[in-house]
Design a protein around this motif. Structure first.
Motif, PDB file in Angstrom:
ATOM      1  N   GLY A  12       0.798  -1.220   0.000  1.00 17.18           N
ATOM      2  CA  GLY A  12       0.000   0.000   0.000  1.00 17.18           C
ATOM      3  C   GLY A  12       0.833   1.274   0.000  1.00 17.18           C
ATOM      4  O   GLY A  12       0.359   2.330   0.413  1.00 17.18           O
ATOM      5  N   LYS A  13       2.073   1.182  -0.502  1.00 18.47           N
ATOM      6  CA  LYS A  13       2.974   2.341  -0.472  1.00 18.47           C
ATOM      7  C   LYS A  13       2.416   3.524  -1.257  1.00 18.47           C
ATOM      8  O   LYS A  13       2.470   4.664  -0.782  1.00 18.47           O
ATOM      9  N   GLY A  14       1.888   3.262  -2.447  1.00 19.70           N
ATOM     10  CA  GLY A  14       1.379   4.365  -3.265  1.00 19.70           C
ATOM     11  C   GLY A  14       0.240   5.105  -2.594  1.00 19.70           C
ATOM     12  O   GLY A  14       0.198   6.346  -2.576  1.00 19.70           O
ATOM     13  N   THR A  15      -0.690   4.351  -2.009  1.00 20.21           N
ATOM     14  CA  THR A  15      -1.833   4.953  -1.316  1.00 20.21           C
ATOM     15  C   THR A  15      -1.371   5.750  -0.110  1.00 20.21           C
ATOM     16  O   THR A  15      -1.767   6.906   0.089  1.00 20.21           O
ATOM     17  N   GLN A  16      -0.520   5.146   0.715  1.00 26.03           N
ATOM     18  CA  GLN A  16      -0.060   5.824   1.925  1.00 26.03           C
ATOM     19  C   GLN A  16       0.841   7.008   1.602  1.00 26.03           C
ATOM     20  O   GLN A  16       0.810   8.030   2.309  1.00 26.03           O
ATOM     21  N   ALA A  17       1.630   6.899   0.548  1.00 28.25           N
ATOM     22  CA  ALA A  17       2.520   8.005   0.173  1.00 28.25           C
ATOM     23  C   ALA A  17       1.729   9.277  -0.096  1.00 28.25           C
ATOM     24  O   ALA A  17       2.124  10.371   0.334  1.00 28.25           O
ATOM     25  N   ALA A  18       0.606   9.148  -0.792  1.00 28.44           N
ATOM     26  CA  ALA A  18      -0.205  10.325  -1.111  1.00 28.44           C
ATOM     27  C   ALA A  18      -0.763  10.969   0.152  1.00 28.44           C
ATOM     28  O   ALA A  18      -0.702  12.200   0.322  1.00 28.44           O
ATOM     29  N   PHE A  19      -1.289  10.151   1.074  1.00 28.10           N
ATOM     30  CA  PHE A  19      -1.846  10.678   2.322  1.00 28.10           C
ATOM     31  C   PHE A  19      -0.762  11.332   3.185  1.00 28.10           C
ATOM     32  O   PHE A  19      -0.957  12.419   3.744  1.00 28.10           O
ATOM     33  N   ILE A  20       0.374  10.667   3.307  1.00 28.97           N
ATOM     34  CA  ILE A  20       1.442  11.151   4.176  1.00 28.97           C
ATOM     35  C   ILE A  20       2.046  12.447   3.638  1.00 28.97           C
ATOM     36  O   ILE A  20       2.289  13.403   4.389  1.00 28.97           O
ATOM     37  N   LEU A 111      10.235   4.980   6.731  1.00 31.00           N
ATOM     38  CA  LEU A 111       8.985   4.358   7.175  1.00 31.00           C
ATOM     39  C   LEU A 111       8.809   3.028   6.454  1.00 31.00           C
ATOM     40  O   LEU A 111       8.700   2.987   5.230  1.00 31.00           O
ATOM     41  N   GLU A 112       8.799   1.947   7.234  1.00 29.77           N
ATOM     42  CA  GLU A 112       8.632   0.615   6.651  1.00 29.77           C
ATOM     43  C   GLU A 112       7.199   0.145   6.849  1.00 29.77           C
ATOM     44  O   GLU A 112       6.726   0.015   7.980  1.00 29.77           O
ATOM     45  N   LEU A 113       6.502  -0.113   5.742  1.00 34.90           N
ATOM     46  CA  LEU A 113       5.165  -0.697   5.804  1.00 34.90           C
ATOM     47  C   LEU A 113       5.332  -2.212   5.820  1.00 34.90           C
ATOM     48  O   LEU A 113       5.777  -2.814   4.839  1.00 34.90           O
ATOM     49  N   GLU A 119      -0.167 -12.374   2.813  1.00 36.73           N
ATOM     50  CA  GLU A 119      -1.142 -11.282   2.697  1.00 36.73           C
ATOM     51  C   GLU A 119      -0.930 -10.519   1.391  1.00 36.73           C
ATOM     52  O   GLU A 119      -1.892 -10.124   0.726  1.00 36.73           O
ATOM     53  N   VAL A 120       0.322 -10.324   1.009  1.00 39.64           N
ATOM     54  CA  VAL A 120       0.619  -9.647  -0.262  1.00 39.64           C
ATOM     55  C   VAL A 120       0.059 -10.457  -1.435  1.00 39.64           C
ATOM     56  O   VAL A 120      -0.588  -9.907  -2.337  1.00 39.64           O
ATOM     57  N   VAL A 121       0.288 -11.776  -1.407  1.00 42.22           N
ATOM     58  CA  VAL A 121      -0.227 -12.638  -2.486  1.00 42.22           C
ATOM     59  C   VAL A 121      -1.751 -12.543  -2.534  1.00 42.22           C
ATOM     60  O   VAL A 121      -2.350 -12.442  -3.606  1.00 42.22           O
ATOM     61  N   ARG A 122      -2.377 -12.561  -1.360  1.00 46.93           N
ATOM     62  CA  ARG A 122      -3.846 -12.467  -1.273  1.00 46.93           C
ATOM     63  C   ARG A 122      -4.339 -11.139  -1.850  1.00 46.93           C
ATOM     64  O   ARG A 122      -5.310 -11.095  -2.607  1.00 46.93           O
ATOM     65  N   ARG A 123      -3.658 -10.067  -1.507  1.00 47.55           N
ATOM     66  CA  ARG A 123      -4.070  -8.752  -1.988  1.00 47.55           C
ATOM     67  C   ARG A 123      -3.927  -8.612  -3.501  1.00 47.55           C
ATOM     68  O   ARG A 123      -4.836  -8.141  -4.186  1.00 47.55           O
ATOM     69  N   LEU A 124      -2.770  -9.008  -4.023  1.00 44.46           N
ATOM     70  CA  LEU A 124      -2.494  -8.751  -5.428  1.00 44.46           C
ATOM     71  C   LEU A 124      -3.121  -9.779  -6.372  1.00 44.46           C
ATOM     72  O   LEU A 124      -3.610  -9.418  -7.443  1.00 44.46           O
ATOM     73  N   SER A 125      -3.128 -11.045  -5.973  1.00 48.32           N
ATOM     74  CA  SER A 125      -3.656 -12.069  -6.888  1.00 48.32           C
ATOM     75  C   SER A 125      -5.172 -11.999  -7.019  1.00 48.32           C
ATOM     76  O   SER A 125      -5.745 -12.563  -7.953  1.00 48.32           O
TER      77      SER A 125
END
Length: 223
Positions: A12-20, A111-113, A119-125
């Motif tokens: 979720g780096k792209g999403t969090q980057a925008a908010f932060i 900042l390490e997410l 969980e990554v496989v579940r999210r992306l696949s």
């Protein structure tokens, strides 16, 4: 605040980057954005990068680094920035140190997410993309009303090659080999703040902001 955002694909780096970036009033700087800006503006670096991109090859480190150096020297990054996608390895991290020294600046926090591989496989696949409008659905988190059909436009949904489980696992392997060592590199300097990236986006953002505010409280004013 000058910060680097790290985490595996699907964290979720792209999403969090925008908010932060918005929360702290700093520009969000990603290698993808830098590439597109240089290519669209036809800069010498953009023309050089385009040759590799058109051939389907990775843009060499020296071209990427030169673009990052130029971007960090711009006025809007003078008081802070959020870097997403750079550095990708320890060599690039050492070069970033040199760039910031040249600019009379220093990195405040990394900042390490954190999220586990399954969980990554579940999210992306589970992602499915519409061939017509490009909208992205998720079979578990945001499923379309009818299987294989986009609610937005009625287009056909498909799974991108990048989202196939075997491809995701390969990307995670590459991340573990090349990028994860950054946590140790920066951790030795006490710069890393780990944030649990599981849960709703808003909750992850709250944790990230709290971690960054803690880090900001430890950062002494620059001489």
């Amino acid at each position: 605040m000058r910060l680097v955002l790290v985490g595996p694909p699907g964290a979720g780096k792209g999403t969090q980057a925008a908010f932060i970036a918005d929360r702290f009033g700093v520009p969000k700087i990603s290698t993808g954005d830098i590439f597109r800006a240089n290519v669209s503006q036809g800069t010498p670096l953009g023309q050089e990068a385009k040759k590799y991109m058109d051939a389907g090859d990775l843009v060499p480190d020296e071209v990427t680094i030169a673009m990052v150096r130029d971007r960090l020297a711009q006025d809007d990054a003078a008081e802070g920035f959020l870097l997403d996608g750079f550095p990708r390895n320890v060599h690039q991290a050492a070069v970033l140190d040199d760039i910031l020294t040249e600019l009379g600046a220093r990195l405040d926090v990394v900042l390490e997410l954190a999220v586990d591989d399954e969980e990554v496989v579940r999210r992306l696949s589970g992602r499915r993309t519409c061939r017509s409008c490009g909208h992205v659905w998720h079979l578990e988190f945001d499923p379309p009303s009818a299987e294989g059909v986009c609610d937005a436009c009625g287009g056909e949904l498909f799974q991108r090659d990048d989202d196939r489980a075997e491809t995701v696992r390969h990307r995670l392997h590459v991340y573990a080999e090349q990028t994860a060592p950054l946590v140790g590199y920066y951790g030795e300097r006490g710069l890393v703040e780990e944030v649990d990236a599981l849960g709703p986006v808003a909750e992850v953002t709250e944790r990230a902001v709290a971690a960054l505010e803690r880090a900001a409280g430890r950062v002494a004013p620059e001489a």
